[in-house]
Design a protein around this motif. Structure first.
Motif, PDB file in Angstrom:
ATOM      1  N   THR A 219       0.835  -1.199   0.000  1.00 33.91           N
ATOM      2  CA  THR A 219       0.000   0.000   0.000  1.00 33.91           C
ATOM      3  C   THR A 219       0.870   1.248   0.000  1.00 33.91           C
ATOM      4  O   THR A 219       1.841   1.329   0.749  1.00 33.91           O
ATOM      5  CB  THR A 219      -0.911   0.030   1.238  1.00 33.91           C
ATOM      6  OG1 THR A 219      -1.623  -1.206   1.319  1.00 33.91           O
ATOM      7  CG2 THR A 219      -1.890   1.185   1.165  1.00 33.91           C
ATOM      8  N   SER A 221       0.628   5.591   0.118  1.00 36.68           N
ATOM      9  CA  SER A 221      -0.096   6.851   0.255  1.00 36.68           C
ATOM     10  C   SER A 221       0.916   7.953  -0.001  1.00 36.68           C
ATOM     11  O   SER A 221       1.919   8.040   0.714  1.00 36.68           O
ATOM     12  CB  SER A 221      -0.698   6.981   1.658  1.00 36.68           C
ATOM     13  OG  SER A 221      -1.313   8.237   1.828  1.00 36.68           O
ATOM     14  N   HIS A 248       6.940  -1.209   7.195  1.00 31.87           N
ATOM     15  CA  HIS A 248       6.535   0.010   6.501  1.00 31.87           C
ATOM     16  C   HIS A 248       7.728   0.936   6.330  1.00 31.87           C
ATOM     17  O   HIS A 248       8.786   0.739   6.945  1.00 31.87           O
ATOM     18  CB  HIS A 248       5.398   0.715   7.256  1.00 31.87           C
ATOM     19  CG  HIS A 248       5.676   0.886   8.718  1.00 31.87           C
ATOM     20  ND1 HIS A 248       6.441   1.903   9.222  1.00 31.87           N
ATOM     21  CD2 HIS A 248       5.293   0.132   9.791  1.00 31.87           C
ATOM     22  CE1 HIS A 248       6.514   1.795  10.541  1.00 31.87           C
ATOM     23  NE2 HIS A 248       5.829   0.720  10.914  1.00 31.87           N
ATOM     24  N   SER A 355      -2.139   9.192  -6.051  1.00 28.13           N
ATOM     25  CA  SER A 355      -2.683   8.922  -4.722  1.00 28.13           C
ATOM     26  C   SER A 355      -3.364  10.140  -4.100  1.00 28.13           C
ATOM     27  O   SER A 355      -4.467  10.028  -3.547  1.00 28.13           O
ATOM     28  CB  SER A 355      -1.563   8.432  -3.796  1.00 28.13           C
ATOM     29  OG  SER A 355      -1.923   8.533  -2.444  1.00 28.13           O
ATOM     30  N   PRO A 359      -4.669   5.945   0.257  1.00 27.54           N
ATOM     31  CA  PRO A 359      -3.955   4.677   0.072  1.00 27.54           C
ATOM     32  C   PRO A 359      -4.333   4.002  -1.244  1.00 27.54           C
ATOM     33  O   PRO A 359      -5.506   3.982  -1.626  1.00 27.54           O
ATOM     34  CB  PRO A 359      -4.391   3.836   1.275  1.00 27.54           C
ATOM     35  CG  PRO A 359      -5.680   4.433   1.717  1.00 27.54           C
ATOM     36  CD  PRO A 359      -5.610   5.884   1.393  1.00 27.54           C
ATOM     37  N   ASP A 361      -3.595   0.327  -3.453  1.00 33.22           N
ATOM     38  CA  ASP A 361      -3.109  -1.046  -3.375  1.00 33.22           C
ATOM     39  C   ASP A 361      -2.247  -1.343  -4.603  1.00 33.22           C
ATOM     40  O   ASP A 361      -2.763  -1.547  -5.709  1.00 33.22           O
ATOM     41  CB  ASP A 361      -4.298  -2.011  -3.311  1.00 33.22           C
ATOM     42  CG  ASP A 361      -3.879  -3.448  -3.007  1.00 33.22           C
ATOM     43  OD1 ASP A 361      -2.774  -3.842  -3.408  1.00 33.22           O
ATOM     44  OD2 ASP A 361      -4.665  -4.164  -2.377  1.00 33.22           O
TER      45      ASP A 361
END
Length: 368
Positions: A219, A221, A248, A355, A359, A361
């Motif tokens: 994901t 953002s 992350h 974006s 978020p 995918d």
């Protein structure tokens, strides 16, 4: 095995400065026979450079669009040329890839796989349906995927030296102005594809992360913007990313540094942090350095400090990707530069550009 007859389609900066030296290193494994460019002038200049770099006793055969007797179609009809390396503008490449495959040639095409995900997906589907069953090989020349330095970082993580990956960071800060040789390539000055330099150069960093990290990027953002008016449509991405395994990170990509010092002092690198240590990958003067810091422990498992390991590897990604491509033609497929994998890189850039902070995918977007 006898040298494979190959032609190079494209005669620009990267074909001359990157591909020719790599072909020279590979020696008898490959025989460069011809060059194609849209103009006779550029193709002939490349042929002269190739004769010097490869120490040829004769000039390459030259093909161009100014004379139908030496057109691309004529080149592709030659039975002594079994493969082509495509180094053409981003939006031109898909059509040329399909033309070469239709002519029965194996293809190594420069990254990105396509200008956008939709075109990349269509290209992959057509290749897999019509040409892969015939035994034709198509690979995307993403040299960062083939770089031994990034592969070394991958092995460090796979061997558990920094424990379970928890977070990561990638930073690329570039300075481009009107004097840059890259800016002065016409198709880059006024790009007819999404993201400008972010697509052309940004896919490299995503490919490196794809190699290094143990889990796919899931994901993103992000926000994208234009910092320098000469680099439309956007030149900067700042992104928060989450991988499938829950780790992350932050990804910063820009070609919009206002001064050279902003680029030089930015510390462009990739860092990956785990439960038992961390690593950093940097590139300096043609050498990739992987610095690994790990926790040391006593016999009871209590931390006593940290130790450092440094791995230095020369940058040879172009050589390795061509070598891998030649191996795939011979039936030895190491998986490097598969089109489906490189579509992920384009999907990330496309997701980040669009974006607007929401978020996206990446795994879903990159499905074929």
């Amino acid at each position: 095995m006898p040298a494979k007859g190959v032609a190079i389609l494209g005669s620009g900066i990267f074909a001359t400065e990157a591909h020719l030296p790599a072909i020279a290193v590979l020696g008898d494994a490959i025989e460069l026979k011809a060059v194609y460019s849209r103009s006779n002038k550029s193709a002939s200049a490349f042929a002269r450079d190739a004769q010097k770099v490869l120490k040829l006793g004769h000039a390459l055969d030259v093909y161009h669009d100014e004379d139908q007797a030496v057109s691309l179609d004529v080149l592709l009809s030659r039975s002594d040329i079994i493969a082509v390396i495509v180094v053409l503008p981003i939006t031109v490449q898909p059509g040329v890839i399909l033309k070469a495959l239709a002519a029965g040639k194996h293809v190594l095409s420069e990254k990105p796989v396509a200008p956008d995900v939709s075109k990349g997906r269509a290209l992959i589907k057509e290749y897999e349906a019509k040409y892969k069953p015939k035994g034709l090989v198509w690979r995307v020349a993403e040299n960062f995927e083939a770089e031994p330095g990034y592969r070394a970082a991958q092995r460090v993580i796979q061997d558990g030296k920094i424990g379970k990956v928890t977070f990561y960071n990638a930073r690329v800060v570039n300075f481009i102005d009107e004097t840059s040789k890259w800016y002065n390539t016409p198709w880059r000055t006024i790009p007819d594809y999404q993201g400008g330099f972010l697509l052309d150069g940004g896919v490299h960093t995503i490919a490196a992360l794809r190699v290094i990290l143990p889990s796919p990027l899931k994901t993103v953002s992000a926000f994208a913007s234009l910092a320098k008016d000469i680099l439309p449509p956007q030149d900067t991405i700042n992104a928060i990313v989450k991988s499938v395994d829950g780790s992350h990170g932050l990804i910063e990509l820009t070609w919009g540094a206002p001064t050279p010092s902003r680029s030089k002092e930015a510390g462009s690198n990739i860092t990956v942090t785990g439960t038992e240590g961390w690593l950093e990958v940097t590139r300096v003067n043609g050498v990739m350095r992987v610095t690994v810091k790990t926790i040391t422990r006593d016999k009871d498992g209590k931390p006593t400090g940290e130790e450092t390991q440094v791995i230095e590897v020369r940058e040879v990604g172009i050589e390795k990707e061509i070598e891998s491509f030649l191996g795939a033609i011979d039936g030895t497929d190491d998986g490097i530069d598969a089109p489906r994998s490189t579509l992920i890189d384009v999907a990330f850039i496309e997701a980040a550009l669009n974006s607007g902070g929401a978020p996206v995918d990446v795994v879903e977007l990159s499905k074929v």
